[in-house]
Write a protein that holds these residues in place. Sequence first.
Motif, PDB file in Angstrom:
ATOM      1  N   ARG A  77       8.186   2.922   6.348  1.00  0.00           N
ATOM      2  CA  ARG A  77       8.481   2.582   4.879  1.00  0.00           C
ATOM      3  C   ARG A  77       9.522   1.868   4.570  1.00  0.00           C
ATOM      4  N   ARG A  92      -4.816   5.041   1.318  1.00  0.00           N
ATOM      5  CA  ARG A  92      -3.719   6.308   1.501  1.00  0.00           C
ATOM      6  C   ARG A  92      -4.600   7.263   2.373  1.00  0.00           C
ATOM      7  N   LEU A 152       4.125  13.811   2.967  1.00  0.00           N
ATOM      8  CA  LEU A 152       4.604  13.778   1.898  1.00  0.00           C
ATOM      9  C   LEU A 152       6.237  13.726   1.720  1.00  0.00           C
ATOM     10  N   GLY A 155       6.859   9.850   2.402  1.00  0.00           N
ATOM     11  CA  GLY A 155       6.319   8.806   1.164  1.00  0.00           C
ATOM     12  C   GLY A 155       6.847   9.221  -0.080  1.00  0.00           C
ATOM     13  N   THR A 156       7.723   9.758  -0.061  1.00  0.00           N
ATOM     14  CA  THR A 156       8.392   9.974  -1.348  1.00  0.00           C
ATOM     15  C   THR A 156       9.869  10.037  -1.454  1.00  0.00           C
ATOM     16  N   LEU A 157      10.571   9.951  -0.160  1.00  0.00           N
ATOM     17  CA  LEU A 157      12.000  10.041   0.023  1.00  0.00           C
ATOM     18  C   LEU A 157      12.452   8.776   0.776  1.00  0.00           C
ATOM     19  N   THR A 162      14.704  11.465   4.702  1.00  0.00           N
ATOM     20  CA  THR A 162      13.324  12.137   5.299  1.00  0.00           C
ATOM     21  C   THR A 162      13.871  12.649   6.801  1.00  0.00           C
ATOM     22  N   ALA A 223       0.075  15.051  -0.492  1.00  0.00           N
ATOM     23  CA  ALA A 223       0.536  13.630   0.161  1.00  0.00           C
ATOM     24  C   ALA A 223      -0.466  12.549  -0.023  1.00  0.00           C
ATOM     25  N   ALA A 226       0.984  11.558  -3.585  1.00  0.00           N
ATOM     26  CA  ALA A 226       2.245  11.322  -4.110  1.00  0.00           C
ATOM     27  C   ALA A 226       2.605  10.270  -3.249  1.00  0.00           C
ATOM     28  N   PHE A 227       2.150   9.966  -1.871  1.00  0.00           N
ATOM     29  CA  PHE A 227       2.435   8.929  -1.135  1.00  0.00           C
ATOM     30  C   PHE A 227       2.788   7.543  -1.691  1.00  0.00           C
ATOM     31  N   ARG A 228       3.932   6.822  -1.481  1.00  0.00           N
ATOM     32  CA  ARG A 228       4.178   5.715  -2.013  1.00  0.00           C
ATOM     33  C   ARG A 228       4.346   4.671  -0.823  1.00  0.00           C
ATOM     34  N   SER A 231       9.501   2.004  -0.970  1.00  0.00           N
ATOM     35  CA  SER A 231      10.587   3.010  -1.204  1.00  0.00           C
ATOM     36  C   SER A 231      11.193   2.315  -2.553  1.00  0.00           C
TER      37      SER A 231
END
Length: 231
Positions: A77, A92, A152, A155-157, A162, A223, A226-228, A231
């Motif tokens: 990511r 996703r 999770l 995909g968010t941090l 991470t 997950a 919330a997953f992006r 970043s």
Amino acid sequence: MNPSRVLRHAAMELRMLLRNGEQLLLAFAIPLGLLIGGMAWGTGFGLDLATFPASVIAVATWSTAFTAVAVATGFERRYGVLERLVATPLTRADLIAGKALAATALVAIQAVLLVPVGLACGWRPVWTAAGSFGALIATVLAIAAFAGLGLLLAGTLKAEVTLALANLIYLAGLAVGGLIADQPPWLPTAALGAALRAAAEGAFAPLALLVLAAWAAVLTQIARKAFRWTS
């Protein structure tokens, strides 16, 4: 979710995992060292050698399905690998399923290696249909739960966060998460350890399977939401 896309992505993920030296260390060297050392000297530390190899398989599953997935995805990511996937039909759900399937394949390879080594070191599990079925279902559910948790985080941090948090959670799961020592099976790590140790004694652990099913459903759904990709 498209099965053919998932399979192609899983094959790519597995190739990437097998080419990564750090992931191979987590997947093979550490579990093998833990297994051989535990079977040789574990009685002095109060380990039950009748179930210890099953605990090592639980540790290997945790390493592969959580830590490896979280760290690899976090840096994919960060470096824009996932951003390029946005332009493809991969969703996703396809991404999560593909990574979980790749982790399942790698865990299967680990088990094929660890079980014969355990047997060579004197492990004598009780083989029953119920125990084997329980171990299989527990492992699949645990992989889904662990991969969901890893994705999770990834995909968010930020990748560095991470990496640090995944390693911290990995060590906590290893030390006090019930992977090696028996604990009430309310955490997914404890439930997997309990299920595999029960299987090594020929038993079936329904409560552990229910707990794993609940964790797998909750973590994969969170997950997915919330997953992006970036970043």
